[in-house]
Scaffold this motif. Sequence first.
Motif, PDB file in Angstrom:
ATOM      1  N   HIS A  36       0.786  -1.138   0.188  1.00 56.48           N
ATOM      2  CA  HIS A  36       0.027  -0.128   0.326  1.00 56.48           C
ATOM      3  C   HIS A  36       0.681   1.294  -0.209  1.00 56.48           C
ATOM      4  O   HIS A  36       1.943   1.273   0.634  1.00 56.48           O
ATOM      5  CB  HIS A  36      -0.848  -0.128   1.519  1.00 56.48           C
ATOM      6  N   SER A  37       1.082   1.866  -1.094  1.00 54.26           N
ATOM      7  CA  SER A  37       1.701   3.713  -0.398  1.00 54.26           C
ATOM      8  C   SER A  37       1.540   4.583   0.607  1.00 54.26           C
ATOM      9  O   SER A  37       2.037   5.261   0.693  1.00 54.26           O
ATOM     10  CB  SER A  37       0.399   4.182  -2.184  1.00 54.26           C
ATOM     11  N   LYS A  38       0.400   4.247   1.596  1.00 52.72           N
ATOM     12  CA  LYS A  38       0.169   5.013   2.042  1.00 52.72           C
ATOM     13  C   LYS A  38       0.382   3.960   3.773  1.00 52.72           C
ATOM     14  O   LYS A  38       0.044   4.603   4.561  1.00 52.72           O
ATOM     15  CB  LYS A  38      -0.982   5.603   2.508  1.00 52.72           C
ATOM     16  N   LYS A  39       1.172   2.944   3.549  1.00 52.13           N
ATOM     17  CA  LYS A  39       1.792   2.422   4.560  1.00 52.13           C
ATOM     18  C   LYS A  39       2.046   2.390   5.907  1.00 52.13           C
ATOM     19  O   LYS A  39       1.367   2.121   6.857  1.00 52.13           O
ATOM     20  CB  LYS A  39       2.369   0.865   3.497  1.00 52.13           C
ATOM     21  N   GLU A  40       3.242   2.902   5.056  1.00 52.38           N
ATOM     22  CA  GLU A  40       4.030   4.074   6.364  1.00 52.38           C
ATOM     23  C   GLU A  40       2.915   4.834   7.251  1.00 52.38           C
ATOM     24  O   GLU A  40       2.930   4.757   8.830  1.00 52.38           O
ATOM     25  CB  GLU A  40       5.401   4.844   6.371  1.00 52.38           C
ATOM     26  N   GLU A  41       2.256   5.456   6.706  1.00 52.81           N
ATOM     27  CA  GLU A  41       0.775   6.039   7.460  1.00 52.81           C
ATOM     28  C   GLU A  41       0.258   5.163   8.016  1.00 52.81           C
ATOM     29  O   GLU A  41       0.131   5.704   9.500  1.00 52.81           O
ATOM     30  CB  GLU A  41       0.922   7.298   6.299  1.00 52.81           C
ATOM     31  N   PHE A  42      -0.384   4.341   8.186  1.00 49.98           N
ATOM     32  CA  PHE A  42      -0.932   3.966   8.483  1.00 49.98           C
ATOM     33  C   PHE A  42      -0.589   3.147   9.865  1.00 49.98           C
ATOM     34  O   PHE A  42      -1.336   3.181  11.064  1.00 49.98           O
ATOM     35  CB  PHE A  42      -1.914   2.461   7.897  1.00 49.98           C
ATOM     36  N   LYS A  43       0.248   2.730  10.120  1.00 49.46           N
ATOM     37  CA  LYS A  43       1.722   2.074  10.626  1.00 49.46           C
ATOM     38  C   LYS A  43       1.417   3.283  11.952  1.00 49.46           C
ATOM     39  O   LYS A  43       0.873   2.693  13.328  1.00 49.46           O
ATOM     40  CB  LYS A  43       3.200   2.252  10.884  1.00 49.46           C
ATOM     41  N   LYS A  44       1.742   4.484  11.648  1.00 48.69           N
ATOM     42  CA  LYS A  44       1.192   5.855  12.601  1.00 48.69           C
ATOM     43  C   LYS A  44       0.403   5.330  13.478  1.00 48.69           C
ATOM     44  O   LYS A  44       0.264   5.806  14.881  1.00 48.69           O
ATOM     45  CB  LYS A  44       2.333   6.909  12.232  1.00 48.69           C
ATOM     46  N   GLN A  45      -0.329   5.636  13.099  1.00 47.12           N
ATOM     47  CA  GLN A  45      -2.364   5.778  13.279  1.00 47.12           C
ATOM     48  C   GLN A  45      -2.514   4.114  14.390  1.00 47.12           C
ATOM     49  O   GLN A  45      -2.968   4.475  15.146  1.00 47.12           O
ATOM     50  CB  GLN A  45      -3.469   5.916  11.826  1.00 47.12           C
ATOM     51  N   LYS A  73       0.441   2.740  16.117  1.00 49.76           N
ATOM     52  CA  LYS A  73       0.694   2.681  16.863  1.00 49.76           C
ATOM     53  C   LYS A  73      -0.292   3.406  17.894  1.00 49.76           C
ATOM     54  O   LYS A  73       0.185   3.513  19.356  1.00 49.76           O
ATOM     55  CB  LYS A  73       2.001   3.013  16.472  1.00 49.76           C
TER      56      LYS A  73
END
Length: 241
Positions: free
Chosen positions: A150-159, A161
């Motif tokens: 997913h192109s926004k995987k890192e952003e979703f990880k932060k959410q 966490k």
Amino acid sequence: MKKAILLGALLLGAVSFPSFSQTKTSHADTRKIEVAGFSEMEIVPDEIYFNISLREYFEDEKNQKNKVGISTLEKQLIQAVTAAGFPKEALSLSGIGGFQNYIDNKKKPASFLESKQYELKVDKGDKLDAVLAKVDSRGINFANVARVDHSKKEEFKKQVKVAALKDAKEKAGYLVKALDEDLGQVLEIRELDESVYYPQPMMMKARAFTQAEAADAVPDSDVQYQKIKISYRMQAAFEIQ
């Protein structure tokens, strides 16, 4: 002399012991609660990478005549990709190979047939059947999902966490409240566990399409691909007031 040394050691111990006792008491005075919070998110992949393998073949296999070359098959694939609405850059060459073709039980190779492997990046897999339908099925060796992302995987990880940390605070709050106490400031935060689950790649066997299907009659699939699961477990310590 021995008595003097022994007396000095006792005096040193007498001086050091109160200091150690004070530190221990200081830690004991800090009342705290430690809890673990958990959060999970499922997201539909918007980056799906397909492996597509093409190989040359003979229309008259028995007599080894009328070979359909790899350039013809490649042209069909490129046209099918653009016709499905994907940019040409979504298709890239990932490998080149080939094999010796034998006739009957003879040990000498009759011809060499070339093969090429491609990677197709799409935002969803519902149009893949339509792409493959426009390529001669006899020239398709195999097609499979190599990986997803997913192109926004890192952003979703932060959410996820942050949500896990909030879950820890909420849990600590109602546990302390049950004892008629109040939750104080946070003392420590630790990341315990990270888990990102990707769906397993799937093999797709090439199938023969009818003329109607080849003429844009293949409907887009409305079945969603398996979701990526992101989960975090966070531990936090809070002061009890």
